[in-house]
Design a protein around this motif. Structure first.
Motif, mmCIF file in Angstrom:
data_model
loop_
_atom_site.group_PDB
_atom_site.id
_atom_site.type_symbol
_atom_site.label_atom_id
_atom_site.label_comp_id
_atom_site.label_asym_id
_atom_site.label_seq_id
_atom_site.Cartn_x
_atom_site.Cartn_y
_atom_site.Cartn_z
ATOM 1 N N ASP A 117 18.848 -7.603 -22.896
ATOM 2 C CA ASP A 117 20.028 -7.770 -23.632
ATOM 3 C C ASP A 117 19.687 -7.634 -24.840
ATOM 4 O O ASP A 117 18.525 -7.762 -25.389
ATOM 5 C CB ASP A 117 20.951 -9.164 -23.281
ATOM 6 N N PHE A 118 20.722 -7.373 -25.818
ATOM 7 C CA PHE A 118 20.600 -7.126 -27.356
ATOM 8 C C PHE A 118 21.323 -7.965 -28.132
ATOM 9 O O PHE A 118 22.324 -8.192 -27.815
ATOM 10 C CB PHE A 118 20.959 -5.588 -27.521
ATOM 11 N N ASN A 119 20.876 -8.429 -29.240
ATOM 12 C CA ASN A 119 21.347 -9.382 -30.159
ATOM 13 C C ASN A 119 21.133 -8.855 -31.580
ATOM 14 O O ASN A 119 19.988 -8.962 -31.712
ATOM 15 C CB ASN A 119 21.244 -10.586 -29.828
ATOM 16 N N PRO A 120 21.798 -8.793 -32.344
ATOM 17 C CA PRO A 120 21.430 -8.243 -33.656
ATOM 18 C C PRO A 120 20.827 -9.560 -34.428
ATOM 19 O O PRO A 120 19.940 -9.200 -35.331
ATOM 20 C CB PRO A 120 22.775 -8.128 -34.594
ATOM 21 N N LEU A 121 21.030 -10.807 -33.856
ATOM 22 C CA LEU A 121 20.417 -11.935 -34.528
ATOM 23 C C LEU A 121 18.818 -11.789 -34.407
ATOM 24 O O LEU A 121 18.016 -12.491 -34.657
ATOM 25 C CB LEU A 121 20.765 -13.028 -33.931
ATOM 26 N N TYR A 122 18.549 -10.917 -33.454
ATOM 27 C CA TYR A 122 17.005 -10.617 -32.866
ATOM 28 C C TYR A 122 16.615 -9.342 -33.737
ATOM 29 O O TYR A 122 15.151 -9.085 -33.293
ATOM 30 C CB TYR A 122 16.775 -10.548 -31.557
ATOM 31 N N ASP A 123 17.265 -8.866 -34.680
ATOM 32 C CA ASP A 123 16.747 -7.769 -35.276
ATOM 33 C C ASP A 123 15.293 -8.084 -36.035
ATOM 34 O O ASP A 123 15.319 -9.190 -36.705
ATOM 35 C CB ASP A 123 17.644 -7.211 -36.340
ATOM 36 N N GLY A 124 14.307 -7.744 -35.890
ATOM 37 C CA GLY A 124 12.933 -7.981 -36.353
ATOM 38 C C GLY A 124 12.250 -8.906 -35.699
ATOM 39 O O GLY A 124 10.993 -9.345 -35.978
ATOM 40 N N SER A 125 12.783 -9.304 -34.484
ATOM 41 C CA SER A 125 12.111 -10.105 -33.691
ATOM 42 C C SER A 125 12.391 -9.743 -32.126
ATOM 43 O O SER A 125 12.750 -8.681 -31.839
ATOM 44 C CB SER A 125 12.433 -11.931 -33.793
ATOM 45 N N GLY A 126 12.199 -10.738 -31.187
ATOM 46 C CA GLY A 126 12.465 -10.665 -29.905
ATOM 47 C C GLY A 126 12.136 -11.868 -29.023
ATOM 48 O O GLY A 126 11.587 -12.562 -29.619
ATOM 49 N N SER A 127 12.474 -11.641 -27.611
ATOM 50 C CA SER A 127 11.960 -12.986 -26.935
ATOM 51 C C SER A 127 12.167 -12.409 -25.534
ATOM 52 O O SER A 127 12.664 -11.344 -25.069
ATOM 53 C CB SER A 127 13.213 -13.908 -27.060
ATOM 54 N N SER A 128 11.043 -12.979 -24.620
ATOM 55 C CA SER A 128 10.936 -12.558 -23.232
ATOM 56 C C SER A 128 10.588 -13.979 -22.513
ATOM 57 O O SER A 128 9.838 -14.589 -22.927
ATOM 58 C CB SER A 128 10.250 -11.412 -22.944
ATOM 59 N N LYS A 129 10.930 -13.787 -21.335
ATOM 60 C CA LYS A 129 10.350 -14.889 -19.992
ATOM 61 C C LYS A 129 9.006 -14.200 -19.829
ATOM 62 O O LYS A 129 8.764 -12.872 -20.197
ATOM 63 C CB LYS A 129 10.970 -14.950 -18.924
ATOM 64 N N LEU A 130 8.055 -14.920 -19.269
ATOM 65 C CA LEU A 130 6.580 -14.470 -19.101
ATOM 66 C C LEU A 130 6.757 -14.092 -17.491
ATOM 67 O O LEU A 130 6.856 -14.720 -16.621
ATOM 68 C CB LEU A 130 5.724 -15.596 -19.043
ATOM 69 N N GLY A 131 6.599 -12.695 -17.475
ATOM 70 C CA GLY A 131 6.180 -12.147 -15.961
ATOM 71 C C GLY A 131 7.134 -12.732 -14.841
ATOM 72 O O GLY A 131 8.521 -12.821 -15.046
ATOM 73 N N THR A 132 7.036 -13.466 -13.635
ATOM 74 C CA THR A 132 7.812 -13.847 -12.674
ATOM 75 C C THR A 132 8.751 -14.876 -12.997
ATOM 76 O O THR A 132 9.445 -15.160 -12.338
ATOM 77 C CB THR A 132 7.067 -13.917 -11.443
ATOM 78 N N ASP A 133 8.448 -15.360 -14.152
ATOM 79 C CA ASP A 133 9.426 -16.193 -14.590
ATOM 80 C C ASP A 133 10.789 -15.686 -14.828
ATOM 81 O O ASP A 133 11.761 -16.446 -14.738
ATOM 82 C CB ASP A 133 9.050 -17.086 -15.900
ATOM 83 N N SER A 134 10.732 -14.387 -15.074
ATOM 84 C CA SER A 134 12.010 -13.601 -14.970
ATOM 85 C C SER A 134 12.772 -13.806 -14.025
ATOM 86 O O SER A 134 14.113 -13.466 -13.886
ATOM 87 C CB SER A 134 11.828 -12.019 -15.339
ATOM 88 N N LEU A 135 12.588 -14.205 -12.795
ATOM 89 C CA LEU A 135 13.255 -14.564 -11.554
ATOM 90 C C LEU A 135 13.551 -15.880 -11.631
ATOM 91 O O LEU A 135 13.848 -16.253 -10.281
ATOM 92 C CB LEU A 135 12.465 -13.883 -10.427
ATOM 93 N N THR A 136 13.723 -16.650 -12.498
ATOM 94 C CA THR A 136 14.149 -17.967 -12.497
ATOM 95 C C THR A 136 15.291 -17.878 -13.151
ATOM 96 O O THR A 136 15.756 -17.106 -14.221
ATOM 97 C CB THR A 136 13.179 -18.993 -13.061
ATOM 98 N N GLY A 137 15.864 -19.189 -12.908
ATOM 99 C CA GLY A 137 17.310 -19.597 -13.876
ATOM 100 C C GLY A 137 18.391 -18.452 -13.292
ATOM 101 O O GLY A 137 18.428 -17.975 -12.217
ATOM 102 N N SER A 138 19.319 -18.287 -14.098
ATOM 103 C CA SER A 138 20.544 -17.615 -13.687
ATOM 104 C C SER A 138 20.382 -16.246 -13.526
ATOM 105 O O SER A 138 19.828 -15.615 -14.690
ATOM 106 C CB SER A 138 21.733 -18.039 -14.832
ATOM 107 N N PRO A 139 20.839 -15.644 -12.571
ATOM 108 C CA PRO A 139 20.675 -14.042 -12.397
ATOM 109 C C PRO A 139 21.469 -13.365 -13.542
ATOM 110 O O PRO A 139 21.139 -12.219 -13.804
ATOM 111 C CB PRO A 139 21.160 -13.679 -11.112
ATOM 112 N N HIS A 140 22.386 -14.043 -14.359
ATOM 113 C CA HIS A 140 23.397 -13.458 -15.260
ATOM 114 C C HIS A 140 22.864 -13.469 -16.728
ATOM 115 O O HIS A 140 23.443 -12.922 -17.695
ATOM 116 C CB HIS A 140 24.740 -14.338 -15.055
ATOM 117 N N GLN A 141 21.754 -14.202 -16.709
ATOM 118 C CA GLN A 141 20.977 -14.494 -18.120
ATOM 119 C C GLN A 141 19.892 -13.458 -18.203
ATOM 120 O O GLN A 141 19.096 -13.103 -17.287
ATOM 121 C CB GLN A 141 19.959 -15.887 -18.029
#
Ligand SMILES: [Zn+2]
Length: 250
Positions: free
Chosen positions: A108-132
């Motif tokens: 997803d995209f967010n102008p507040l992240y211009d100049g930065s970014g954020s991500s889960k690590l590897g298979t952690d991407s399949l944890t939490g809410s599928p909508h997130q």
């Protein structure tokens, strides 16, 4: 010119979820010593995807540049990994119609992240809410920095940690100055501990040598280190990054 860039990984709050996501994906994510859960709880484990996998990369619809910008960044890793990417774009309201993970990686995209970014690590991407989203990027697609930030975030999404946190990095941080410096950038003390300071060496895990050229390395200003130590940061996938990716995705 330095490539100042500070991303925060998105921590998975439930270590049990993280453990099973990693184990279900690839048995060798769990070191043998940790295959039975000890009183230390869920041990350290890697979060790599299964070699040969086609990763579904869901990109939220944003504007006419966003989809291609994500593809360009992610594809920088493709020559070095035995993985494929299946990119597809979806409107946010359609994502909410499903209770399943529509994408292994969800951008997803967010102008507040211009100049930065954020991500889960590897298979952690399949944890939490599928909508997130598992990865959030800025919206400054025309910036010449956008691509390398995306490369860095996809490094995390493929399971790479920050290289400046390598147990052998030996960066002589002045800890209080570091908390203050990153505090001005919106990092809590916990964020600094989990994203900036070195990790302890974990038994049973193998390490590649510390690679100061890694695209997963922050720029480090001299003002937050003791003595004379600084790092300009990197904008390109390094030879060390390539060797590491080839090793984990043979
Ligand atoms: Zn990062």
């Amino acid at each position: 010119m330095t490539s100042q860039y500070y991303c925060k990984t998105i921590a998975t709050t439930d270590p049990v979820d993280s453990y099973y996501a990693a184990k279900n994906e690839r048995a060798d994510n769990i070191p043998e010593a940790n295959s039975t859960r000890t009183k230390r709880g869920i041990g350290e484990h890697t979060k790599y995807w299964a070699p040969g996998k086609t990763l579904k990369v869901l990109v939220c619809t944003y504007d006419e540049h966003s989809f291609q910008a994500v593809k360009n960044a992610a594809n920088k890793w493709l020559p070095y990994v035995n993985l494929k990417f299946d990119f597809f774009e979806m409107e946010e309201e359609d994502i909410y119609q499903s209770e399943e993970f529509l994408g292994d990686i969800r951008v997803d995209f967010n102008p507040l992240y211009d100049g930065s970014g954020s991500s889960k690590l590897g298979t952690d991407s399949l944890t939490g809410s599928p909508h997130q989203a598992s990865m959030v990027l800025g919206t400054d697609f025309s910036s010449d920095r956008f691509e390398f930030r995306g490369v860095h975030e996809f490094g995390h999404a493929l399971g790479l940690q920050h290289e400046h946190q390598h147990p052998d990095a030996g960066i002589p941080f002045d800890r209080e100055k570091t908390y203050t410096y990153f505090g001005h950038l919106g990092f809590t003390r916990t964020d600094v501990e989990t994203n900036v300071f070195a990790f302890e060496r974990v038994p049973g895990r193998t390490y590649e040598p510390y690679d100061s050229q890694s695209v997963m390395h922050y720029s480090i200003p001299d003002s937050i280190t003791m003595g004379d130590w600084s790092h300009a940061g990197n904008t390109q996938i390094s030879a060390g990054d390539i060797a590491f990716m080839r090793k984990i995705y043979p």
